[in-house]
Design a protein around this motif. Structure first.
Motif, PDB file in Angstrom:
ATOM      1  N   LYS A 124      -6.450  -0.610   7.497  1.00 55.01           N
ATOM      2  CA  LYS A 124      -7.807  -0.675   8.032  1.00 55.01           C
ATOM      3  C   LYS A 124      -8.802   0.109   7.187  1.00 55.01           C
ATOM      4  CE  LYS A 124      -6.454  -1.647  12.778  1.00 55.01           C
ATOM      5  NZ  LYS A 124      -6.364  -1.175  14.165  1.00 55.01           N
ATOM      6  N   LEU A 125      -8.297   1.049   6.395  1.00 49.93           N
ATOM      7  CA  LEU A 125      -9.166   1.804   5.492  1.00 49.93           C
ATOM      8  C   LEU A 125      -9.263   1.146   4.115  1.00 49.93           C
ATOM      9  CD1 LEU A 125      -8.184   5.447   6.490  1.00 49.93           C
ATOM     10  CD2 LEU A 125     -10.198   4.137   7.174  1.00 49.93           C
ATOM     11  N   GLY A 126      -8.779  -0.098   4.021  1.00 43.99           N
ATOM     12  CA  GLY A 126      -8.971  -0.869   2.794  1.00 43.99           C
ATOM     13  C   GLY A 126      -7.854  -0.769   1.788  1.00 43.99           C
ATOM     14  N   ASN A 127      -6.809  -0.003   2.094  1.00 45.51           N
ATOM     15  CA  ASN A 127      -5.672   0.087   1.186  1.00 45.51           C
ATOM     16  C   ASN A 127      -4.757  -1.116   1.379  1.00 45.51           C
ATOM     17  OD1 ASN A 127      -6.141   3.024   0.275  1.00 45.51           O
ATOM     18  ND2 ASN A 127      -6.095   3.184   2.512  1.00 45.51           N
ATOM     19  N   LEU A 128      -3.990  -1.455   0.348  1.00 50.57           N
ATOM     20  CA  LEU A 128      -3.036  -2.556   0.429  1.00 50.57           C
ATOM     21  C   LEU A 128      -1.640  -1.938   0.364  1.00 50.57           C
ATOM     22  CD1 LEU A 128      -3.050  -5.627   0.617  1.00 50.57           C
ATOM     23  CD2 LEU A 128      -2.975  -5.730  -1.869  1.00 50.57           C
ATOM     24  N   PRO A 129      -0.972  -1.756   1.515  1.00 51.39           N
ATOM     25  CA  PRO A 129       0.315  -1.053   1.520  1.00 51.39           C
ATOM     26  C   PRO A 129       1.371  -1.705   0.633  1.00 51.39           C
ATOM     27  CG  PRO A 129      -0.561  -1.191   3.743  1.00 51.39           C
ATOM     28  CD  PRO A 129      -1.436  -2.054   2.879  1.00 51.39           C
ATOM     29  N   PHE A 130       1.459  -3.034   0.668  1.00 47.84           N
ATOM     30  CA  PHE A 130       2.459  -3.732  -0.145  1.00 47.84           C
ATOM     31  C   PHE A 130       2.072  -5.197  -0.267  1.00 47.84           C
ATOM     32  CE2 PHE A 130       4.075  -3.273   4.243  1.00 47.84           C
ATOM     33  CZ  PHE A 130       4.023  -4.588   4.639  1.00 47.84           C
ATOM     34  N   ILE A 131       2.712  -5.880  -1.219  1.00 51.55           N
ATOM     35  CA  ILE A 131       2.564  -7.332  -1.361  1.00 51.55           C
ATOM     36  C   ILE A 131       3.952  -7.924  -1.548  1.00 51.55           C
ATOM     37  CG2 ILE A 131       0.245  -7.177  -2.348  1.00 51.55           C
ATOM     38  CD1 ILE A 131       1.515  -7.733  -5.092  1.00 51.55           C
ATOM     39  N   LEU A 132       4.045  -9.235  -1.580  1.00 52.48           N
ATOM     40  CA  LEU A 132       5.323  -9.894  -1.850  1.00 52.48           C
ATOM     41  C   LEU A 132       5.729  -9.647  -3.308  1.00 52.48           C
ATOM     42  CD1 LEU A 132       4.666 -13.345  -0.130  1.00 52.48           C
ATOM     43  CD2 LEU A 132       6.090 -11.490   0.754  1.00 52.48           C
ATOM     44  N   ALA A 133       6.989  -9.314  -3.512  1.00 53.59           N
ATOM     45  CA  ALA A 133       7.464  -9.081  -4.882  1.00 53.59           C
ATOM     46  C   ALA A 133       7.570 -10.391  -5.649  1.00 53.59           C
ATOM     47  CB  ALA A 133       8.813  -8.372  -4.849  1.00 53.59           C
ATOM     48  N   GLU A 134       7.868 -11.467  -4.945  1.00 49.11           N
ATOM     49  CA  GLU A 134       8.017 -12.772  -5.582  1.00 49.11           C
ATOM     50  C   GLU A 134       6.912 -13.693  -5.070  1.00 49.11           C
ATOM     51  OE1 GLU A 134      11.937 -13.947  -4.535  1.00 49.11           O
ATOM     52  OE2 GLU A 134      12.879 -12.262  -5.590  1.00 49.11           O
ATOM     53  N   PRO A 135       6.107 -14.242  -5.964  1.00 47.76           N
ATOM     54  CA  PRO A 135       4.966 -15.065  -5.520  1.00 47.76           C
ATOM     55  C   PRO A 135       5.404 -16.360  -4.851  1.00 47.76           C
ATOM     56  CG  PRO A 135       5.220 -15.187  -7.906  1.00 47.76           C
ATOM     57  CD  PRO A 135       6.177 -14.131  -7.431  1.00 47.76           C
ATOM     58  N   LEU A 136       4.578 -16.834  -3.921  1.00 49.96           N
ATOM     59  CA  LEU A 136       4.787 -18.132  -3.294  1.00 49.96           C
ATOM     60  C   LEU A 136       4.326 -19.213  -4.264  1.00 49.96           C
ATOM     61  CD1 LEU A 136       3.316 -17.146   0.176  1.00 49.96           C
ATOM     62  CD2 LEU A 136       5.735 -17.460  -0.339  1.00 49.96           C
TER      63      LEU A 136
END
Length: 695
Positions: free
Chosen positions: A513-525
Motif C-alpha cells: 500500500k506504500l507503493g513497494n513491490l514485495p515480489f514478482i513472478l520469477a518466470e514470466p507468463l
C-alpha cells in the motif's frame, strides 16, 4: 525418486439430461417480438397450462412447446385464444398488442440449449423443492435454497443439455411481507420500512428489491386480480385490507418494474435490513456455512425431487459430470500455487510458501521512490476502540518490518483510542472525524485501524461500516490504511503460529500500500505482454429502475505479475457499457502498440464494448484477448474421497471445461470443513484473439 502425487477424482454440480419426450411443437407470432416480451408470454402460457411447458427461443425467435406424453399439445385456434387472453392481462406492461399465432409445420430439431431451458421451465412451474430449516431466531430462519439454471457443455464433439444447481443458504422471514408490515410499529410510514427491502416472489421464487410504493389495494384490487395467475395470489388479494400498500419491485438488472401486493412476497434478510427484523446479521451469517457432509445430504434430496419432477415430462436426469465418465473435461492444476517461484530483491528466488524467507533474504523486489533511502522510516499511526487491546502485536509488527529492511516510527501521539458506542450514527461520525483529524496532525504514511468484528457485516447497512468511512477519510488526505479486525487480532495474540501468518499478511499489505513491490513472478507468463482488469463501479438508484454508474477503472500488470498502473475514468457513466472514448483513454498507443493484451472484464462485456475494444486494438496494431469473468450462476466443483462416496474441498486450480472457450475454475483454497469455494466462470469472447483455456 519423487513419487507423483495422486490426482483426486472430482465432480461438478452439472447434471446432463436426456429427452425421451417427442410431444413438442413450435410457433411464431407476428409482428415479431423481442426477448423480454417473448419471455413474459411464454411464462404466462406455462403457468396457465402447466401440462404444457412453453419457452421463448431467443436464438431463432420462436416459441417451443413441450407437453406431457399423454396429451394433445396443439390446437391453433385454442392457443390463439390463450394468447389473446394473456395479451389482455399484460396490456399495462406490454401495451396494446394483437399478436397472430403462426404454426411452424417443419419443426426444427431442438438444440441442447432449448432442451435445457425446457427442463428448467418444467422445474420452475412444478416447483416442489422444499426448503430445509437450519436455524431460527426472532421469526427469521436460515434455510436451504436451491438455485438452478440451464447449462450446456461440449463433450465428444457434441453439445449436451444439462441442469446445473447449487444448494445454498439464505436468511428469510418466516411469514409473508403482509404479516411483517401489519405487525411493524411504524406501519404508518410504509416507505420507511418497505423501500429497499429484498424480497422473494412466493410463486416464482425469484429475488427482487422493493423500489417504490405503487398505491393501495383498495384502488387497484380488480386490476391486480385480473393479473393474478395462481390461486395463492388471488386468495390473498381478495382478503387484503383496502389500505394495504402495493409495492413496485425490480428483478435483478431488468429495467421493468412490477407491482405486487404484500402477501405475494416474502422478506429476505440482508446486512442492510437485518435490524428491521430484530436480528444480528453476523450471528445469522455464521449459521449459513454448510459442512460438506450437509451440503451432500441436501444435494441428494434436491436431486431426487428434480429427477421425479422431470420424469413427468419423460426427461431423464443423469449422474453429475465427473472425472470417471468425462475425464477430459476436467483441468487439473499442473503446479501448486504454493510452489510457484517468486522473485524478491537482490535476485533471491523462493517458492510462494517461503515468501517470508525470501523477503528476509532479499528484501522487497522494488522499493517505492519514497523509500529508496533505507534510512527513511515508515511513519505508522494507530486508531482503535478503547475496548480493543493490541498487546505485543504492535511491537511484533515493527520487528517484522525491520526484518524486511524497513524501519518504522510509532510515536505515542500517533496512537488514538475512541469510544463512540453511546453515540448516534451522525454524532459518532463527527466524533471520529475529529479524532482522525487530530491523529494525522503528525506526518503519517499509514494508519493501522483496529475494528470490532461485527463491523465486517455493516457495509450494506444504511449508515455503512466504520471500515469504509475511515478508509475514505484517510484516502482524501492521501494516507493509506491497514485494517485489522478484533477476531484476527485475538488469534494473533493467543497463538504464536497464527501471529506469524497474520503478521506476514499485514506487513506485506502495508509495504504494498506504500507503493513497494514485495515480489514478482520469477518466470514470466507467456500468454500475453500485459494483463488488464477492467471494471465499472456502480451505484444503484433506489427509486428508479436501472443503475447510475460511478466510474470505470483498469489495473495494468506485466508478464511477471508486476503492478504497472491504475487508471480511473471518474465522470459518471450512464448504463453499464464503457464508452469508446473511455476505452481509448485506457489503452494509449504509446503503451500498448503491437502488444498482446489479456483483458479480464468483471462480468460480461456490455453493449458495444467488444467492438470498441477490437476497434482500438486494430487502430494501434495490438491483439486483445477478451475474457469475461462471471461470478453468478456457477456450479460448485468438488474432490471426491478415495471410495468416491463423500465430497471434499476442491483443489485450488481445478477447472471444468464447458467448451474450448469456457471454464469453471476454483481459485481459492478452503482448509476448514465448512465454507465451500465459489469458482469463477471464465469465458474467452469469440470475437477477440483466441487462446487455450489451459494457458
Amino acid at each position: 525418486m519423487t513419487q507423483t502425487p495422486k490426482v483426486p477424482n472430482s465432480v461438478g454440480e452439472i447434471f446432463p439430461i436426456e429427452f425421451l419426450n417427442k410431444n413438442c411443437q413450435c410457433f411464431r407470432v407476428s409482428p415479431n417480438i423481442g426477448k423480454e416480451i417473448g419471455n413474459r408470454l411464454s411464462w404466462q402460457l406455462s403457468t396457465k397450462y402447466p401440462d404444457i411447458i412453453v419457452i421463448w427461443d431467443r436464438e431463432d425467435k420462436y416459441f417451443c412447446m413441450l407437453g406431457k406424453p399423454e396429451i394433445t399439445i396443439f390446437n391453433k385456434r385454442e392457443w390463439q385464444d390463450r394468447l389473446n387472453e394473456i395479451q389482455e392481462q399484460l396490456k399495462d406492461d406490454i401495451g396494446e398488442r394483437n399478436y397472430i399465432l403462426e404454426e411452424i409445420r417443419n419443426i426444427p430439431e431442438m438444440t441442447a440449449n432449448v432442451k435445457a431451458e425446457l427442463a428448467i421451465r418444467v422445474l420452475k412451474i412444478n416447483n416442489n423443492f422444499s426448503a430445509q430449516t437450519i436455524y431460527t431466531q426472532n421469526q427469521v430462519s436460515v434455510k436451504t435454497e436451491l438455485d438452478y439454471w440451464a447449462e450446456t457443455f461440449e463433450y465428444n464433439q457434441k453439445t449436451w443439455p444439462a441442469i446445473a444447481f447449487n444448494t445454498k443458504t439464505e436468511m428469510i422471514y418466516d411469514y409473508d411481507l403482509q404479516y411483517f408490515f401489519e405487525h411493524h410499529p411504524e406501519r404508518n410510514q410504509p416507505e420507511q420500512i418497505l423501500v429497499g427491502l429484498q424480497v422473494k416472489d412466493i410463486e416464482k421464487n425469484s429475488i427482487a428489491t422493493i423500489v417504490d410504493i405503487a398505491g393501495i389495494i383498495g384502488n387497484r384490487r380488480n386490476e391486480l386480480l385480473e393479473k393474478a395467475s395462481r390461486f395463492t395470489s388471488r386468495e390473498k388479494l381478495l382478503n387484503a385490507d383496502d389500505n394495504e400498500p402495493i409495492v413496485s419491485v425490480k428483478f435483478g438488472k431488468n429495467s421493468q418494474l412490477y407491482d405486487y401486493p404484500l402477501a405475494a412476497l416474502i422478506p429476505r434478510i440482508t446486512a442492510k435490513t437485518a435490524n428491521l427484523f430484530g436480528v444480528k446479521y453476523g450471528d445469522l451469517s455464521k449459521e449459513t456455512k454448510l459442512t460438506y457432509c450437509k451440503k451432500q445430504e441436501y444435494t441428494r434430496l434436491y436431486r431426487e425431487a428434480m429427477t421425479k419432477c422431470l420424469a413427468t415430462f419423460k426427461i431423464n436426469s443423469k449422474t453429475s459430470i465427473n472425472t470417471r465418465d468425462q475425464k477430459s473435461l476436467f483441468i487439473q492444476p499442473t503446479i501448486k500455487l504454493e510452489d510457484v517461484k517468486l522473485l524478491f530483491g537482490k535476485g533471491v528466488i523462493k517458492n510462494k510458501n517461503r515468501s517470508l524467507s525470501g523477503l528476509q533474504a532479499g528484501g522487497v523486489y522494488r522499493r517505492h521512490k519514497d523509500f529508496l533511502d533505507s534510512n527513511r522510516k515508515i511513519r505508522l499511526a494507530i486508531l482503535k476502540p478503547t475496548t480493543i487491546k493490541v498487546g505485543n502485536f504492535r511491537k511484533a509488527l515493527q520487528e517484522q518490518l525491520k526484518s524486511y529492511k524497513f524501519e518504522s516510527l510509532l510515536p505515542p501521539e500517533s496512537s488514538k483510542n475512541y469510544d463512540i458506542d453511546a453515540l448516534t450514527g451522525v454524532e459518532a461520525r463527527a466524533k471520529l472525524e475529529e479524532i482522525v483529524d487530530d491523529l494525522i496532525q503528525v506526518p503519517t504514511d499509514i494508519v493501522l485501524v483496529f475494528l470490532p468484528t461485527d463491523d465486517r457485516d455493516k457495509d450494506e447497512t444504511e449508515e455503512g461500516s466504520l471500515y469504509s468511512w475511515i478508509k475514505s477519510r484517510l484516502l482524501r488526505r492521501n494516507i493509506a490504511s491497514q485494517v485489522i479486525y478484533e477476531d484476527t487480532l485475538k488469534k494473533a495474540l493467543n497463538d504464536e503460529y497464527e501471529q506469524k501468518n497474520i503478521l506476514n499478511q499485514v506487513v506485506i499489505g502495508i509495504l504494498a500500500k506504500l507503493g513497494n513491490l514485495p515480489f514478482i513472478l520469477a518466470e514470466p507468463l507467456e500468454i500475453a505482454d500485459a494483463f488488464v482488469g477492467l471494471d465499472i463501479s456502480r451505484m444503484s438508484n433506489q427509486k428508479t429502475a436501472g443503475s447510475r454508474n460511478i466510474c470505470a477503472s483498469v489495473r495494468f500488470y506485466g508478464k511477471q505479475g508486476e503492478f504497472i498502473q491504475y487508471r480511473l475514468e471518474d465522470s459518471f457513466i450512464e448504463g453499464e457499457e464503457i464508452p469508446q472514448r473511455t476505452i481509448e483513454n485506457f489503452f494509449p498507443q504509446s503503451q500498448f502498440k503491437t502488444k498482446t493484451v489479456l483483458i479480464y472484464r468483471d462480468g460480461r462485456f456490455q453493449g458495444e464494448e467488444v467492438n470498441h475494444l477490437l476497434g482500438r486494438a486494430k487502430a494501434i496494431n495490438a491483439k486483445f484477448i477478451l475474457v469475461e469473468c462471471v461470478k453468478s450462476q456457477i456450479p460448485r466443483l468438488y474432490n471426491l474421497s478415495e471410495d468416491l462416496t463423500q465430497i471434499n474441498a476442491p483443489t485450488r486450480g481445478l477447472g471444468l471445461k464447458l467448451s474450448e472457450r469456457e471454464v469453471i475454475l476454483v481459485t481459492t483454497q478452503v482448509k476448514e470443513t465448512v465454507g465451500i469455494p465459489r469458482p469463477l466462470r471464465l469465458r474467452i469472447h469469440e470475437a477477440g484473439e483466441q487462446a487455450s483455456l489451459e494457458s
